[in-house]
Design a protein around this motif. Structure first.
Motif: not given
Length: 88
Positions: A15-28, A43-51
């Motif tokens: 997954f590549r996501i954007r956290t609710r605070h706007g940080l992009v997490v790659e290679h998850l 979604r249990q680990m990163y609440l309200h994230c955008e995939i």
């Protein structure tokens, strides 16, 4: 139940996501029985994230490659950079 046969039925999803605070997490990487199971765990680990992106990791891709570490090191974030992001 974590039997060897149960572990073989899981698939690794990237997954590549954007956290609710706007940080992009790659290679998850998250293992799941299917895509919905992996997304539920995400979604249990990163609440309200955008995939932003998702993909299924194929067995050949999971094998260690000799060139892979060099790639990761060039784009890796240092501990100090992570700490500065947390403290903001």
């Amino acid at each position: 139940m974590n039997t060897p046969s149960a572990l073989k039925t899981t698939t690794k999803f990237a997954f590549r996501i954007r956290t609710r605070h706007g940080l992009v997490v790659e290679h998850l990487m998250i293992r799941g029985r299917d895509e919905a199971d992996a997304e539920r765990k995400l979604r249990q680990m990163y609440l309200h994230c955008e995939i932003l992106e998702r993909s299924i990791m194929q067995p050949a891709m999971l094998q260690p490659a000799r060139t892979a570490p060099a790639k990761r090191e060039s784009s890796a974030i240092s501990f100090e950079e992570v700490a500065s992001l947390i403290s903001k």
